[in-house]
Design an enzyme around this catalytic site. Structure first.
Site, PDB file in Angstrom:
ATOM      1  N   TYR A 168       0.818  -1.206   0.000  1.00 54.89           N
ATOM      2  CA  TYR A 168       0.000   0.000   0.000  1.00 54.89           C
ATOM      3  C   TYR A 168       0.860   1.268   0.000  1.00 54.89           C
ATOM      4  O   TYR A 168       0.378   2.350  -0.313  1.00 54.89           O
ATOM      5  CB  TYR A 168      -0.936   0.046   1.217  1.00 54.89           C
ATOM      6  CG  TYR A 168      -1.999  -1.034   1.236  1.00 54.89           C
ATOM      7  CD1 TYR A 168      -2.222  -1.864   0.153  1.00 54.89           C
ATOM      8  CD2 TYR A 168      -2.786  -1.213   2.363  1.00 54.89           C
ATOM      9  CE1 TYR A 168      -3.188  -2.851   0.185  1.00 54.89           C
ATOM     10  CE2 TYR A 168      -3.762  -2.199   2.401  1.00 54.89           C
ATOM     11  CZ  TYR A 168      -3.953  -3.010   1.313  1.00 54.89           C
ATOM     12  OH  TYR A 168      -4.914  -3.990   1.347  1.00 54.89           O
ATOM     13  N   LYS A 200       3.685 -15.018   2.942  1.00 53.51           N
ATOM     14  CA  LYS A 200       3.586 -15.733   1.663  1.00 53.51           C
ATOM     15  C   LYS A 200       5.030 -15.966   1.215  1.00 53.51           C
ATOM     16  O   LYS A 200       5.446 -15.611   0.104  1.00 53.51           O
ATOM     17  CB  LYS A 200       2.785 -14.874   0.664  1.00 53.51           C
ATOM     18  CG  LYS A 200       2.414 -15.578  -0.615  1.00 53.51           C
ATOM     19  CD  LYS A 200       1.321 -16.617  -0.464  1.00 53.51           C
ATOM     20  CE  LYS A 200       1.076 -17.324  -1.778  1.00 53.51           C
ATOM     21  NZ  LYS A 200       0.221 -18.518  -1.664  1.00 53.51           N
ATOM     22  N   ASP A 247      -2.767 -18.029   2.401  1.00 56.00           N
ATOM     23  CA  ASP A 247      -3.909 -18.758   1.827  1.00 56.00           C
ATOM     24  C   ASP A 247      -4.406 -19.811   2.812  1.00 56.00           C
ATOM     25  O   ASP A 247      -5.616 -19.986   3.015  1.00 56.00           O
ATOM     26  CB  ASP A 247      -3.556 -19.376   0.466  1.00 56.00           C
ATOM     27  CG  ASP A 247      -2.133 -19.913   0.404  1.00 56.00           C
ATOM     28  OD1 ASP A 247      -1.373 -19.736   1.374  1.00 56.00           O
ATOM     29  OD2 ASP A 247      -1.779 -20.540  -0.614  1.00 56.00           O
ATOM     30  N   ASP A 276     -10.808  -8.494   8.312  1.00 55.18           N
ATOM     31  CA  ASP A 276     -12.234  -8.438   7.954  1.00 55.18           C
ATOM     32  C   ASP A 276     -12.854  -9.831   7.985  1.00 55.18           C
ATOM     33  O   ASP A 276     -13.997 -10.011   8.417  1.00 55.18           O
ATOM     34  CB  ASP A 276     -12.424  -7.824   6.562  1.00 55.18           C
ATOM     35  CG  ASP A 276     -12.639  -6.316   6.629  1.00 55.18           C
ATOM     36  OD1 ASP A 276     -12.353  -5.736   7.699  1.00 55.18           O
ATOM     37  OD2 ASP A 276     -13.085  -5.732   5.633  1.00 55.18           O
ATOM     38  N   ASP A 296      -5.295  -6.562   6.262  1.00 58.81           N
ATOM     39  CA  ASP A 296      -6.521  -5.886   5.837  1.00 58.81           C
ATOM     40  C   ASP A 296      -7.603  -6.937   5.552  1.00 58.81           C
ATOM     41  O   ASP A 296      -8.740  -6.864   6.025  1.00 58.81           O
ATOM     42  CB  ASP A 296      -6.183  -5.073   4.572  1.00 58.81           C
ATOM     43  CG  ASP A 296      -7.287  -4.134   4.156  1.00 58.81           C
ATOM     44  OD1 ASP A 296      -8.302  -4.073   4.838  1.00 58.81           O
ATOM     45  OD2 ASP A 296      -7.115  -3.460   3.115  1.00 58.81           O
TER      46      ASP A 296
END
Ligand code: NAD
Length: 356
Positions: A135, A190, A222, A250, A246
């Site tokens: 980001y 990852k 994942d 959620d 992020d």
């Protein structure tokens, strides 16, 4: 102790009013000052984060934030959109550690889309790094820009990066949080594909050697996404980068059934923090007096615990929230048959009464 109160837009003003009501009855010596932020600030001053609001936030020990945004601002230039106020506050206050607890209240087990046995007693803490990662990476952009627009773009790119100090400080936050809980940290990465996250994994492992009392394990993002819905109670503290955090926070939030129940905290290295519900400004229900104020009230409890050194007051608020749920009081978002439906202000009043 000074608290900057930034209600923002939509239901922000309604839910923050209830949290302020709760703070006022604690009998603690706070100074509270309110300022405009988001769309409301844009309307009044032409900018979503006016200088006076930023100054107030910087001077305060903590910021209690409602929510910002409305669809009507979607056509504004990006720097003027309400959501930019949050990014500006994060950047200017150096808020690098985002805490998103996902707690399933026993009274709300049925609100989850998962089977009750999977989420009853759930209490996990997602710690998301907030100021690095893709980001904020450079360079970023699209090829073949024409006049600042990209009608015929063939390619776009964002760069993922993390520095050692950025990973070290969030890792320390996670290990220290775990020391106060059940002493387990899962670092999500990852590393099998991304160099940035191999580096992340190596640095977290190094920092972990300083916390021999905390068990560390690593999981690919994942797999973490799958395990969160398969066996969420396996986790305790989860630490991860900005983008994975992020998404996973959620996902974890929704395990509990209602976004209206979930608080969050974003902290800097001196424990100054911004506290806000995990949801947005909910323009669809704004002004109707039906929004659930509990996420904001619980964010105020986190503020008392992390930034204002008042853990007992935080415990009292959390117990009062459980109390009103046990009484069967529910706003529309968490309503189920047999309960008593209440509005935003009634829910706030009930928490105040339970505190008394
Ligand atoms: P949202 O979280 O505002 O709403 C999603 C759904 O959840 C809506 O149906 C809403 O009515 C419901 N909801 C949210 N909070 C609730 C509460 N306390 N009680 C009862 N129901 C609640 O997300 P959205 O609709 O995608 O976004 C609306 C606006 O909020 C957008 O402008 C978005 O950019 C902004 N937003 C702001 C923040 C923030 O201020 N931190 C975060 C997310 C979205």
């Amino acid at each position: 102790m000074k608290i900057a109160i930034l209600p923002g837009d939509g239901i922000g003003t309604e839910i923050v009013a209830e949290a302020v009501k709760v703070l006022k009855v604690l009998g603690l010596n706070f100074e509270m000052e309110t300022a405009l932020v988001g769309g409301a600030a844009y309307e009044a001053h032409g900018h979503p984060l006016p200088d006076a609001t930023l100054k107030l936030a910087k001077e305060a020990d903590a910021v209690l934030f409602g929510a910002v945004g409305d669809w009507k601002y979607d056509t504004l230039d990006r720097p003027l959109r309400p959501e930019q106020a949050i990014l500006g506050l994060r950047k200017n206050l150096g808020l690098f550690a985002n805490f998103r607890p996902a707690i399933c209240y026993e009274q709300l087990v049925d609100a989850s889309s998962l089977k009750p046995e999977l989420i009853a007693g759930l209490d996990i803490l997602i710690i998301r790094e907030l100021t690095g990662d893709i980001y904020f990476g450079q360079p970023r952009g699209r090829r073949t820009a024409v006049d600042g627009h990209f009608p015929g773009s063939e390619e776009a790119f964002d760069t993922m990066r993390y520095s050692r100090p950025e990973i070290e400080r969030i890792a320390h936050v996670a290990f220290q949080a775990a020391q106060k809980r059940s002493k387990r940290v899962t670092s999500v990465d990852k590393a099998n594909v991304l160099e940035t996250f191999q580096f992340w994994k190596d640095v977290v492992t190094e920092v972990g050697t300083q916390y021999p009392d905390v068990a560390l394990d690593h999981m690919y993002v994942d797999n973490a996404a799958m395990q969160l819905v398969k066996a969420p109670k396996k986790f305790d503290v989860v630490v991860t980068g900005n983008m994975f955090g992020d998404i996973l926070s959620d996902e974890a939030a929704m395990l509990t059934g209602s976004i209206g129940m979930l608080p969050s905290a974003s902290l800097n290295s001196s424990n100054q923090g911004l506290y806000e519900p995990s949801h947005g400004s909910a323009p669809d229900i704004a002004g109707k007096g039906i929004a659930n104020p509990l996420a904001t009230i619980l964010s105020a409890a986190m503020m008392l615990r992390f930034s204002l050194n008042q853990p007992q007051a935080a415990d009292r608020i959390e117990a009062a929230v459980k109390g009103v749920l046990s009484q069967g009081l529910r706003t529309t978002d968490i309503y189920s048959a047999g309960c008593t439906r209440v509005g935003t202000a009634q829910m706030g009043d009930a928490v105040v009464k339970a505190l008394a």
